[in-house]
Motif scaffolding. Sequence first.
Motif: not given
Length: 234
Positions: A15-33
């Motif tokens: 489920k984590l591998g499918k997660l996508s959340i748009e974050l405002p600049s300058p933040f970024k999501l890091i997904n190991p999957y």
Amino acid sequence: MNQPYYTKIIKFNEKLGKLSIELPSPFKLINPYKGKEGNLVRKISNSFYKIYFDDNIKRRLILGSSPARRGTAITGIPFEDMNRLQELTGYYIKNYHVSKASSDFLHEVIDNYGGTEQFYKHFYLGFVFPLGLSKINSRGNEVNCNYYENKQVEQLLMPFIIKSIQLQINFGIDTSICYCIGCGDNYKELKKINNNFQFFRKIIPLEHPRFITQYNPKDRKKYLKKYLDALNMP
């Protein structure tokens, strides 16, 4: 028949591998999957959890804030050193830089508790927000970020944070006690969430290993005892 613990963990990671959340600049999501190492991360994760969680024993939850961008956010295994993971699973990921001091302290806790098998039989390590976060600082460098550092980011992440905690509880968690790694903002935010949703009867804060090893190395034995006393609570 009830699914073994590791099967539930693997499904959660999928489920984590499918997660996508748009974050405002300058933040970024890091997904190991996701990304180029996604398949290798899944192999490491699947191997690790199959070894230690192939049962239906109830465990207590230990929650950090969120994975470090060059540590758990790369391997998917909370607080584990890459060399230990390689010895255990046979897989290796390059450019993995877990804080060795933090990892060594937690393994000192684990060793004194009774060893790795005994520890993972009673506890599951996770995070309030289970994916890595980073931001670009004023010097233009990418640095670690926690879910609570920016209120807009925290609000965007909160629906999944709540869902994530519930999903982890559904693995078969003993909800009488939850341990929080971090006595400051992580504890404050987790306590606030728990006041609203009553996930756990009690939350016990424990100092972050980095705080112990970097700022209070002379008190290492005191904090080791504090961890062990807390983990051994009935």
